[in-house]
Design a protein around this motif. Sequence first.
Motif, PDB file in Angstrom:
ATOM      1  N   UNK A  57       0.873  -1.170   0.000  1.00 16.80           N
ATOM      2  CA  UNK A  57       0.000   0.000   0.000  1.00 16.80           C
ATOM      3  C   UNK A  57       0.920   1.233   0.000  1.00 16.80           C
ATOM      4  N   UNK A  58       0.654   2.330  -0.697  1.00 20.11           N
ATOM      5  CA  UNK A  58      -0.582   2.733  -1.373  1.00 20.11           C
ATOM      6  C   UNK A  58      -0.635   2.415  -2.861  1.00 20.11           C
ATOM      7  N   UNK A  59       0.311   1.619  -3.356  1.00 21.63           N
ATOM      8  CA  UNK A  59       0.367   1.384  -4.805  1.00 21.63           C
ATOM      9  C   UNK A  59      -0.745   0.452  -5.275  1.00 21.63           C
ATOM     10  N   UNK A  60      -1.243  -0.384  -4.363  1.00 22.92           N
ATOM     11  CA  UNK A  60      -2.368  -1.270  -4.639  1.00 22.92           C
ATOM     12  C   UNK A  60      -3.411  -1.075  -3.543  1.00 22.92           C
ATOM     13  N   UNK A  61      -4.596  -1.632  -3.739  1.00 29.07           N
ATOM     14  CA  UNK A  61      -5.634  -1.527  -2.714  1.00 29.07           C
ATOM     15  C   UNK A  61      -5.142  -2.129  -1.401  1.00 29.07           C
ATOM     16  N   UNK A  62      -5.686  -1.619  -0.308  1.00 32.49           N
ATOM     17  CA  UNK A  62      -5.252  -2.078   1.012  1.00 32.49           C
ATOM     18  C   UNK A  62      -5.594  -3.541   1.262  1.00 32.49           C
ATOM     19  N   UNK A  63      -4.600  -4.293   1.703  1.00 33.39           N
ATOM     20  CA  UNK A  63      -4.769  -5.668   2.180  1.00 33.39           C
ATOM     21  C   UNK A  63      -3.897  -5.773   3.430  1.00 33.39           C
ATOM     22  N   UNK A  72       1.937   7.845 -12.926  1.00 39.12           N
ATOM     23  CA  UNK A  72       1.931   9.308 -12.826  1.00 39.12           C
ATOM     24  C   UNK A  72       1.563   9.751 -11.408  1.00 39.12           C
ATOM     25  N   UNK A  73       0.494   9.147 -10.876  1.00 38.48           N
ATOM     26  CA  UNK A  73       0.045   9.530  -9.532  1.00 38.48           C
ATOM     27  C   UNK A  73       1.129   9.272  -8.487  1.00 38.48           C
ATOM     28  N   UNK A  74       1.796   8.125  -8.617  1.00 41.88           N
ATOM     29  CA  UNK A  74       2.792   7.746  -7.609  1.00 41.88           C
ATOM     30  C   UNK A  74       4.211   8.152  -7.987  1.00 41.88           C
ATOM     31  N   UNK A  75       4.340   8.835  -9.135  1.00 41.42           N
ATOM     32  CA  UNK A  75       5.620   9.395  -9.582  1.00 41.42           C
ATOM     33  C   UNK A  75       6.741   8.347  -9.669  1.00 41.42           C
ATOM     34  N   UNK A  76       6.419   7.244 -10.349  1.00 39.44           N
ATOM     35  CA  UNK A  76       7.446   6.231 -10.622  1.00 39.44           C
ATOM     36  C   UNK A  76       8.334   6.717 -11.753  1.00 39.44           C
ATOM     37  N   UNK A  77       9.599   6.441 -11.665  1.00 39.12           N
ATOM     38  CA  UNK A  77      10.482   6.720 -12.793  1.00 39.12           C
ATOM     39  C   UNK A  77      11.534   5.632 -12.920  1.00 39.12           C
ATOM     40  N   UNK A  78      11.977   5.402 -14.150  1.00 38.92           N
ATOM     41  CA  UNK A  78      12.949   4.332 -14.387  1.00 38.92           C
ATOM     42  C   UNK A  78      14.327   4.731 -13.884  1.00 38.92           C
ATOM     43  N   UNK A  79      15.040   3.743 -13.311  1.00 37.10           N
ATOM     44  CA  UNK A  79      16.426   3.957 -12.888  1.00 37.10           C
ATOM     45  C   UNK A  79      17.305   3.316 -13.965  1.00 37.10           C
ATOM     46  N   UNK A  80      17.766   4.142 -14.884  1.00 36.39           N
ATOM     47  CA  UNK A  80      18.474   3.648 -16.067  1.00 36.39           C
ATOM     48  C   UNK A  80      19.710   2.832 -15.693  1.00 36.39           C
ATOM     49  N   UNK A  81      20.450   3.285 -14.675  1.00 33.03           N
ATOM     50  CA  UNK A  81      21.704   2.599 -14.322  1.00 33.03           C
ATOM     51  C   UNK A  81      21.451   1.197 -13.769  1.00 33.03           C
ATOM     52  N   UNK A  82      20.223   0.916 -13.299  1.00 32.19           N
ATOM     53  CA  UNK A  82      19.913  -0.411 -12.764  1.00 32.19           C
ATOM     54  C   UNK A  82      19.193  -1.286 -13.781  1.00 32.19           C
ATOM     55  N   UNK A  83      18.627  -0.665 -14.810  1.00 32.28           N
ATOM     56  CA  UNK A  83      17.887  -1.421 -15.822  1.00 32.28           C
ATOM     57  C   UNK A  83      18.830  -1.942 -16.905  1.00 32.28           C
ATOM     58  N   UNK A  84      18.261  -2.729 -17.830  1.00 29.10           N
ATOM     59  CA  UNK A  84      19.028  -3.127 -19.010  1.00 29.10           C
ATOM     60  C   UNK A  84      19.524  -4.552 -19.024  1.00 29.10           C
ATOM     61  N   UNK A  85      19.441  -5.249 -17.902  1.00 30.64           N
ATOM     62  CA  UNK A  85      19.860  -6.650 -17.877  1.00 30.64           C
ATOM     63  C   UNK A  85      18.750  -7.537 -18.436  1.00 30.64           C
ATOM     64  N   UNK A  86      19.114  -8.667 -19.026  1.00 30.68           N
ATOM     65  CA  UNK A  86      18.128  -9.651 -19.467  1.00 30.68           C
ATOM     66  C   UNK A  86      18.176 -10.866 -18.558  1.00 30.68           C
ATOM     67  N   UNK A  87      17.019 -11.355 -18.149  1.00 32.63           N
ATOM     68  CA  UNK A  87      16.943 -12.595 -17.378  1.00 32.63           C
ATOM     69  C   UNK A  87      16.385 -13.685 -18.283  1.00 32.63           C
ATOM     70  N   UNK A  88      17.043 -14.840 -18.307  1.00 31.32           N
ATOM     71  CA  UNK A  88      16.578 -15.950 -19.143  1.00 31.32           C
ATOM     72  C   UNK A  88      15.706 -16.873 -18.296  1.00 31.32           C
TER      73      UNK A  88
END
Length: 274
Positions: free
Chosen positions: A14-20, A53-69
């Motif tokens: 929470x708050x990204x999904x409904x409360x559980x 947009x509401x939760x202001x997510x943004x990509x972290x380029x330096x951590x992205x880019x790997x491929x998982x098989x």
Amino acid sequence: MKKARVLFVSQEITPYLDETPMGLISRQLPQGIQERGKEIRTFMPRYGCINERRHQLHEVIRLSGMNLIINDNDHPLIIKVASIQSARMQVYFIDNEDYFQRKAILKDKQGNHFEDNDERSIFFCRGVIETVKKLGWAPNVVHCHGWMTGLMPLYLKKSFNEDPLFAETKVVYSLYDEEFPKQLHKDFSKKVLFDGIEKSDVEAIKSPTFVNLNKLAIDYSDAVIKASPKISSEIEKYLKKSEKPVLEYKTIEEYIEAFDDFYDEVLEMESVYA
């Protein structure tokens, strides 16, 4: 004295999904543990129904880019981050177009679990570990919430146990009353295989039920927390037989302090998985 580091890995927050109950614990617990003097990092999947947009997510380029098989297919790993300002904490999101773009969490509109939930779980768990490696942040405790994190103990204790970041890491697994009725994909145990993992290590999930996945998580965890007032009687029996350290269910008023004390106890123990 160096601050203990706790990595929280959760199926939902929470708050990204409904409360559980799980979502609320996964939101309040990291803040409470941070306020008690420990360092924290927190991860969850970036489900397509989360409003970026509401939760202001943004990509972290330096951590992205790997491929998982997974199952002989390449899947790009995308890492996003958002802040919960009032708690002074960041949440990292594991994203991938194939697994997490759909506008749902674990079920379709008819209430059926997605056929690829097994692969989504594999991708999420391995994605968290690879991202923590890129961060160069060695956790003393990894606390897993939800069946989707059920492979984290296995991967940490068998595939990454010789990595300097995880060699001393203790794994705590929380059991929730969140049972799904059908089995995961019949080839789940084959798809899980990775460096250091033999077929015999995943015998428990040859029949990939909710109960068996939780049994596997218990096997490779150092300690277990009952996060729901009532859990499956079969899991309850298995847990008792395992003789792993267990923290009984705690109320909303008690759990943050109780979990914090439990982490300290677990850090003093020898590794007791499997």
